[in-house]
Design an enzyme around this catalytic site. Structure first.
Site, PDB file in Angstrom:
ATOM      1  CB  SER A  36      -7.025  16.058   7.350  1.00 46.40           C
ATOM      2  OG  SER A  36      -7.447  16.168   8.695  1.00 46.40           O
ATOM      3  CE  LYS A  90      -2.707  27.244  22.117  1.00 48.73           C
ATOM      4  NZ  LYS A  90      -4.073  27.319  22.710  1.00 48.73           N
ATOM      5  CG  ASP A 168      -4.946  23.774  24.355  1.00 44.60           C
ATOM      6  OD1 ASP A 168      -3.967  23.603  23.617  1.00 44.60           O
ATOM      7  OD2 ASP A 168      -6.056  24.148  23.921  1.00 44.60           O
TER       8      ASP A 168
END
Lengths: 314, 314
Positions: A36, A90, A168
């Site tokens: 990250s 997702k 979303d």
């Protein structure tokens, strides 16, 4: 069976809130590293690029891609080419074609690809699917209304192309729909409202059809500052079923089929499922929730609305 | 083999210009009836609804659906439920999900479903595919610029949701692309211009990626009153190939691989192909040209532009 060493890629909100605790609670996985920019966990080796992580941890056999969808594809390709199994948050990508390309690549590489839909693991979903299996749906309604500022603070990527805007969260509803309804579902009408300063819709109204012309109305809205609603109900030839709380609570004909269970249990089930897929060397990539969204974009009437400003922008 | 009795549904421009002569020239089919509101052919039994036509012509074993895409689905369902083989003009529907549903229905009914892409039958397409098969694409360009008033006079459905706007011709380009390129193609960027009084784009610029990050620029425009251009070229590790005339003419490394051949020969090949599929009891439904369009809609930045008025509106 020994635990699989896994790395989390993208230590944003969903990774910190859900993936980290779910992996730690799952005996099938061991959190071996994170990749990250800027973020890290106190007790886990942290890297800023995947190549360095793979070099330092050849034993990492799987990765969980929790970065925003716009940057997921190249990281998935790199992981699969490195022979790692891949879990995708997702939505699995920004286009259907790129997910199809990942599926083909995973197959060529002999890797497992798992496109997750966390809402399908909510407590009330499987009971609803079972209840609906023997019935004929005659109509329905889906309401997904939430406050984007409360649930997605500073997530500017949602408003960029590929971020999907209100879809979303809305794709959580379509992932449930496409899973529990006995017949295929298709969009027949779509109306989008897009803020003047954004590229993706803040609200959408859809008409869906399933079975023998059963109409399902859909109301997605990201501007709901009152009661937060993640509900759907369906009328059938033998009663009505209602799911609320994002699929956690299901009531059929006034009888409670399931209740409780927060997001945590959805992610626990996701990692159980991923472990099973890895053991079976099998991929799971169901594009139907995203196809429905792409179809809505293709059919939509677009209307511009007020600018959106996220005061909590980070 | 005796000829198959076929009916044309929707006697508009494409049916009159292409399907009628192609069927008449093909020994595998006999044009037994037409179904259309208001239009008919002098020597063919004409009906205004399909049910009456099927009742009067039980021997009609196949239908060619040439109606606008927005009304195609229910007619395809009715035909398949009546046990008829179905040919779909392009695009095969207004959503991916409805075409998937038709495919599933055709399979259940034991019927043949053929989603046609006429441009794939242009003379230069197969030679281009063969030439590209052994090469690595490094970049390319697609230019599809035509005058909508000249080629689609009065076709108001193009500007309604599901009519796709400039993607109605543009999908011919994507049908060629997805057929001849050796690797999958995906959209990474899309910019649409939509007239203030229309629901679908009049122009689109796309960036596509294929293979190892080869960029293909796409320029679709419906406002071209100058030279009409339907061209694409690709650079490879071993030379350049260029298709023009909508795929009719192909030149590779300065050498002419194919030339000539108008739209007529594309439709002759479509009916040869349909006859073959009927003989084999096999369907042919490739959604990749339409998936690329749906992906573009999902990724697009939308800009409003001048109103569009078709003086020849009928």
């Amino acid at each position: 069976m020994t635990a699989t060493d896994i790395a989390i890629i993208g230590l944003g909100k969903i990774a910190t809130d859900q993936h980290v605790p779910a992996i730690r609670a799952c005996r099938d996985f061991r959190l071996a590293a994170t990749v990250s920019l800027g973020q890290s966990l106190p007790d886990v080796p942290a890297y800023e690029d995947m190549e360095a992580m793979f070099a330092a941890h050849p034993g990492v056999a799987a990765v969980a891609l929790c970065v925003p969808p716009q940057v997921r594809y190249p990281l998935a390709v790199e992981s699969l080419k490195a022979g790692r199994d891949v879990l995708l948050e997702k939505p699995p990508g920004v286009t259907l074609a790129e997910v199809e390309a990942l599926r083909a690549l995973a197959e060529r590489q002999g890797c497992v690809l798992y496109a997750t839909w966390h809402s399908r693991h909510a407590n009330g979903v499987d009971p609803a699917r079972d209840w609906l299996a023997a019935r004929r749906v005659t109509g329905g309604k889906v309401i997904w209304r939430e406050d984007v500022k409360r649930w997605h603070p500073g997530q500017a990527w949602i408003w960029q192309p590929g971020g999907m805007g209100v879809f979303d969260p809305g794709i959580n509803a379509t992932s449930i729909l496409t899973h529990i309804l006995p017949d295929p579902v298709r969009v027949t009408r779509a109306e989008f409202e897009t803020p003047a300063n954004c590229e993706t819709p803040i609200a959408a109204r859809l008409s869906l059809l399933t079975g023998e012309d059963a109409v399902i109305d859909v109301d997605f809205d990201f501007r709901e500052t009152g009661e937060q609603v993640w509900s759907m109900w369906f009328d059938t030839d033998a009663g009505r079923i209602e799911l609320s709380g994002g699929g956690a609570r299901t009531v059929a004909d006034g009888r409670l089929l399931s209740d409780g269970a927060a997001l945590e249990s959805e992610y626990a089930r996701i990692y159980d499922q991923f472990a099973g897929l890895i053991a079976d060397r099998r991929s799971d990539v169901d594009l139907s929730p995203m196809t429905l969204v792409a179809d809505a974009f293709m059919l939509a009437r677009h209307r511009r609305t007020d600018e959106f400003h996220d005061e909590q922008k980070t």
